[in-house]
Design a protein around this motif. Structure first.
Motif, PDB file in Angstrom:
ATOM      1  N   LYS B 197       3.706  -0.457  -1.786  1.00 25.80           N
ATOM      2  CA  LYS B 197       2.579  -1.362  -1.523  1.00 25.80           C
ATOM      3  C   LYS B 197       1.259  -0.613  -1.709  1.00 25.80           C
ATOM      4  CE  LYS B 197       4.505  -4.600   1.843  1.00 25.80           C
ATOM      5  NZ  LYS B 197       4.280  -5.146   3.186  1.00 25.80           N
ATOM      6  N   PRO B 198       0.173  -1.338  -1.957  1.00 26.98           N
ATOM      7  CA  PRO B 198      -1.117  -0.639  -2.100  1.00 26.98           C
ATOM      8  C   PRO B 198      -1.554  -0.051  -0.760  1.00 26.98           C
ATOM      9  CG  PRO B 198      -1.433  -3.021  -2.118  1.00 26.98           C
ATOM     10  CD  PRO B 198       0.042  -2.784  -2.157  1.00 26.98           C
ATOM     11  N   CYS B 200      -4.825   1.149  -0.741  1.00 26.21           N
ATOM     12  CA  CYS B 200      -6.287   1.053  -0.833  1.00 26.21           C
ATOM     13  C   CYS B 200      -6.796  -0.202  -0.124  1.00 26.21           C
ATOM     14  CB  CYS B 200      -6.700   1.014  -2.301  1.00 26.21           C
ATOM     15  SG  CYS B 200      -6.059  -0.433  -3.157  1.00 26.21           S
ATOM     16  N   PRO B 202      -8.418  -3.916   0.027  1.00 24.14           N
ATOM     17  CA  PRO B 202      -8.229  -5.044  -0.884  1.00 24.14           C
ATOM     18  C   PRO B 202      -9.265  -5.092  -2.015  1.00 24.14           C
ATOM     19  CG  PRO B 202      -7.907  -5.777   1.368  1.00 24.14           C
ATOM     20  CD  PRO B 202      -8.350  -4.335   1.456  1.00 24.14           C
ATOM     21  N   TYR B 205      -8.311  -2.921  -4.923  1.00 23.48           N
ATOM     22  CA  TYR B 205      -6.979  -3.111  -5.510  1.00 23.48           C
ATOM     23  C   TYR B 205      -7.068  -3.649  -6.933  1.00 23.48           C
ATOM     24  CZ  TYR B 205      -2.121  -4.926  -5.790  1.00 23.48           C
ATOM     25  OH  TYR B 205      -0.820  -5.211  -6.147  1.00 23.48           O
ATOM     26  N   ALA B 207      -4.520  -4.926  -9.437  1.00 26.30           N
ATOM     27  CA  ALA B 207      -3.117  -5.313  -9.247  1.00 26.30           C
ATOM     28  C   ALA B 207      -2.137  -4.681 -10.238  1.00 26.30           C
ATOM     29  CB  ALA B 207      -2.995  -6.828  -9.292  1.00 26.30           C
ATOM     30  N   ALA B 219       1.255  -5.847  -3.848  1.00 35.69           N
ATOM     31  CA  ALA B 219       0.859  -6.465  -2.576  1.00 35.69           C
ATOM     32  C   ALA B 219       1.495  -7.839  -2.477  1.00 35.69           C
ATOM     33  CB  ALA B 219      -0.656  -6.593  -2.517  1.00 35.69           C
ATOM     34  N   TYR B 225      -4.799  -9.097  -0.142  1.00 36.79           N
ATOM     35  CA  TYR B 225      -5.060  -8.607  -1.502  1.00 36.79           C
ATOM     36  C   TYR B 225      -4.994  -9.807  -2.441  1.00 36.79           C
ATOM     37  CZ  TYR B 225      -4.140  -3.915   0.313  1.00 36.79           C
ATOM     38  OH  TYR B 225      -4.178  -2.741   1.027  1.00 36.79           O
ATOM     39  N   TYR B 227      -5.123 -11.578  -5.718  1.00 38.46           N
ATOM     40  CA  TYR B 227      -5.132 -11.196  -7.133  1.00 38.46           C
ATOM     41  C   TYR B 227      -4.455 -12.262  -7.971  1.00 38.46           C
ATOM     42  CZ  TYR B 227      -0.340  -9.495  -6.189  1.00 38.46           C
ATOM     43  OH  TYR B 227       0.981  -9.381  -5.821  1.00 38.46           O
TER      44      TYR B 227
END
Lengths: 178, 378, 271
Positions: B197-198, B200, B202, B205, B207, B219, B225, B227
């Motif tokens: 998972k990220p 960072c 949101p 991010y 994607a 995510a 997040y 995207y």
């Protein structure tokens, strides 16, 4: 024990697959290698049905039967189709309704399986477990303990039919003893 | 369960048990023989674990639903057989380009079309790789026993999660419907991999920006997040692009992230290969016949061995090449008219003879048939 | 696109301008969704917009939510997976007429039947615009398209009747001209705990309009204005509905919702 190959055949709905599962399950519970397979047509009822069990101390690779040591045939069609797959000194168990070809080299047990199911238990549904009792009696002593067989039946049949089925199993043993 | 911890289990049941052990909590499917038990057992077991089962209106929808479910954060699976696998191809490609992990089980039966619904076959080896259009990554695993079905279903999930790609679990009717002993493993003994998972914020991010390992963190929808996901060729932000350079880079990365990591998941079995002059290559149900055939041939003083790929895609080039260097003859036994053999030939035919043993009548190839094809006594 | 300060925060400004032709109704319809979401005060992080393929399917890309642009016809099946996996999310599906009722017709029927809490909005422009103007299941009988050069002999679908018949629990029709009505229907649809189906009559001046001599985009909007009558009016005076397009709220009948019914099973099994 050496490898034991058992083929159960009948028509769809007679429960031969369930009987095979119960036997293989008991084999595993006993600590053996066991494998169970089946073949059937696309329909759930009426078509030809065949189930197989292999029991062995050794690893079982090819999962199908090459030469059956024991063959159960509950219908004429099943007998006609599979009797040639029985090894020369194997054991054939057939319902009394089956007409034999007459040139059998193997040991034949013609038993009133379907009639007993109807007359004693008032249902064809236990014919498979009566058959299982007969197979158990004839497959040889000391391979699977009887209490393990009973437990396997108890685990795999519907809860409200346990008594009827264990009775049917005993009945099958009796029939085979003659 | 017996004293050693074994139970009699059906192949299809083992597949569900493996999936649940791996963390599958969402199943969408459509009934089809001989895979239906996988749906039935999932329907029974999932809700008690807080998981979800849905029977969709067809296989197109089933495949779409497991992609949606995965995007919402669940580990997801569907199970089907030949005709349904054909319908799933459309959205398998979608999962590949959008890099959404999921597991697709195909319990192979006789084909083409409706074919032989209750009989085994291995006709979808090539389809498992090339079934959906366009170049795309392909991972497919093929088990040959009930125990292996359990263990490699877990691995199928792990690979889907790790590489963010659909994984095909290629069974056959023989293995799916067979019952034999299986050891249930304790959760602590099973390695489970979850998607990256990220970490960072949101707003930072991107994607579809891959890390060094070529895989972008994923995510789940609903966690902040926001995207865009599209089946169109896209740039690192996930938005469509026609840029030639970016398009080329994307497709190559999708394929490379799997192909270049093949050493991470090259699963196979070697049996009596050390001095083997005759090598049988077989997989799935047929490999069990092949193993019996090797034993029979050895009894006749024929130096035979077995190479059994479990990872069927990507093709195990390195291992097959090694096998071919020591072999005089390779026989590829499969329940189709020659699919895997094409790949074996590609690698092995410069080193040894490659022959094919095929059967498409709805029955498992027997050990005798293999022995006979190789020239041994029946 | 008419973005005021209220709606601006829902757009991905860097993805604009959009690809739709001048005069197309899709921008207005997209904006009615945004206004409905704003009116209801939904958390952007919990809104998912799913689309299929076609002109309408480009809408999610412009919107700052969790957005998923899927395969042709399958938007509802993807959306079902998302909603079922995480029922907390508000799932809105944007589809075109061909997308929802030709290639995706079966998914529409079954999403309606399940009454899963999804709001489906169809941008109906009576044509396949993205591929250059082929007839769709909502192209009127007799009309021209590139694949009906001699006039359309297919009968057209009444999408709202289809969805209602299949089990959708909230059904309504608005248009790109009747934007406030459209917005209200979408608001109600999102609030309905179940499957909501809102048809938005759009217009395609480029392919459908030009080939069928419907005039400018302005004229096509005027047509919608003059030929649509609200169901409430027609209910009182059926004469007013004669040869008109009926718009408004058609059906509002809440029923047990799919993910909630499943939750009952989970709760029961988990004790």
């Amino acid at each position: 024990m050496k490898k034991l190959e058992i083929r159960l055949s009948g028509s769809g709905g007679q429960g031969v697959i369930l009987a095979a599962i119960i036997l293989a399950n008991a084999g595993v519970e006993q600590g053996l290698n066991a494998i169970q397979t089946q073949s059937y047509g696309p329909e759930a009822r009426g078509g030809a049905s065949k189930a197989e069990v292999i029991l062995s101390n050794d690893e079982i690779n090819y999962p199908k039967i090459t030469r059956a040591n024991i063959l159960l045939s509950l219908t004429q069609k099943a007998y006609d189709k599979y009797n040639s797959s029985l090894e020369t000194n194997g054991i054939l168990i057939v319902d009394e309704s089956v007409k034999l070809s007459g040139d059998e080299t193997f040991k034949v047990y013609t038993l009133p399986i379907l009639r007993t199911a109807q007359e004693k238990f008032e249902t064809q549904l236990v014919a498979n477990i009566i058959s299982l009792g007969a197979i158990y009696e004839l497959m040889g002593e000391g391979i699977i303990d009887k209490d393990i067989m009973i437990r396997s039946i108890t685990e795999r049949v519907p809860a409200h039919t346990v008594q009827k089925n264990t009775d049917a199993f005993e009945e099958g043993i009796k029939l085979a003893r003659g | 369960m017996n004293k050693e911890g074994y139970k009699l289990v059906q192949g299809n049941e083992a597949c569900v048990e493996g999936a649940l052990a791996a963390g599958m909590r969402f199943f969408a499917g459509y009934p089809i023989t001989p895979s239906t038990e996988i749906a039935e057992i999932s329907a029974e077991k999932l809700p008690a674990l807080g998981g979800r089962f849905i029977q969709m209106e067809d296989e197109l929808a089933s495949m779409a639903a497991i992609i949606g479910g995965s995007l919402a954060g669940k580990k997801t699976m569907t199970a089907t057989s030949g005709p349904g696998f054909s319908l799933m191809q459309e959205n398998i490609g979608y999962a590949a380009i959008t890099e959404i992990p999921c597991v697709v089980v195909n319990v192979q039966r006789g084909g083409p079309s409706t074919g032989l619904p209750t009989s085994p076959a291995q006709g979808e080896v090539m389809q498992a790789k090339w079934g959906t259009h366009g170049d795309h990554p392909a991972i497919a695993l093929t088990p040959n026993s009930v125990q292996e079905t359990f263990e490699y279903t877990v691995k199928a999930f792990n690979l889907a999660e790790k590489y963010r790609t659909p994984v095909i679990f290629l069974m056959d009717e023989t293995v799916g419907h067979m019952r034999e002993k299986m050891a249930f493993k304790d959760a602590s003994e099973i390695e489970i991999i979850d998607r990256k998972k990220p970490t960072c914020k949101p707003e930072d991010y991107v994607a579809y920006r891959p890390d060094e390992d070529m895989i972008p963190p994923m995510a789940p929808f609903g966690e902040g997040y926001r995207y865009h996901v599209s089946g169109l060729t896209h740039d690192e932000t996930g938005f469509p692009t026609n840029n030639n350079e970016i398009s080329e880079k994307l497709v190559r990365r999708l394929v490379d992230k799997v192909d270049k990591n093949i050493d991470d998941f090259s699963y196979y079995e070697e049996y009596k290969l050390e001095d083997a002059e005759i090598v049988i290559i077989a997989y799935g149900g047929v490999s069990r016949s092949a193993k019996s055939a090797v034993d029979d041939l050895r009894k006749q003083n024929i130096k035979a061995g077995l190479f059994r790929p479990i990872t069927i895609w990507p093709f195990l080039e390195k291992q097959v090449n090694k096998v071919s260097l020591n072999a005089k003859e390779i026989y590829v036994a499969e329940m189709n008219l020659g699919q895997y053999v094409l790949e074996v030939e590609r690698i092995a035919c410069k080193n040894c003879t490659v022959k094919s043993i095929n059967k498409v009548n709805g029955e498992l190839i027997t050990p005798e048939e293999i022995v006979k094809a190789i020239g041994g006594n029946k | 696109m008419n973005c005021n300060e209220t709606t601006k925060k829902y757009y991905r400004a860097n993805k604009l301008p959009h690809i739709w032709c001048p005069g197309c109704g899709h921008g207005t319809l997209t904006n009615t969704i945004v206004r409905a979401v704003d009116k209801l005060g939904l958390n952007k992080d919990e809104v998912v917009i799913v689309s299929g393929i076609g002109c309408s399917s480009r809408a999610p890309g412009y919107l700052d939510f969790n957005t998923l642009h899927t395969t042709h016809g399958r938007a509802l099946a993807f959306a079902t997976g998302i909603k079922f996996a995480n029922p907390k999310l508000h799932v809105i599906v944007i589809m075109g007429d061909g997308d929802s009722s030709a290639i995706g017709g079966n998914h529409l029927i079954h999403a309606s039947r399940r009454n899963i809490d999804i709001t489906a909005v169809v941008f109906n422009n009576n044509i396949y615009g993205m591929t250059g103007g082929q007839f769709s299941p909502t192209t009127p009988f007799g009309d021209l398209a590139t694949t009906t050069p001699y006039g359309n002999i297919d009968k057209s679908f009444n999408l709202c009747s289809l969805a209602q018949g299949a089990g959708a629990t909230y059904v309504g029709r608005g248009t790109a001209y009747h934007a406030p009505l459209m917005q209200k229907l979408i608001e109600n649809g999102i609030q309905n705990k179940g499957f909501s189906f809102i048809e938005g009559l759009s217009l395609c001046p480029t392919y459908y309009g030009r080939r069928n001599k419907k005039g400018s985009a302005f004229k096509m909007h005027t047509f919608l204005k003059e030929n649509c009558v609200d169901k409430k009016v027609v209910d009182k005076d059926p004469e007013k509905g004669k040869n008109k397009i009926i718009i408004g709220e058609f059906y509002n009948n809440p029923q047990p919702e799919y993910t909630e019914s499943y939750q009952v099973i989970i709760d029961k099994l988990q004790g």
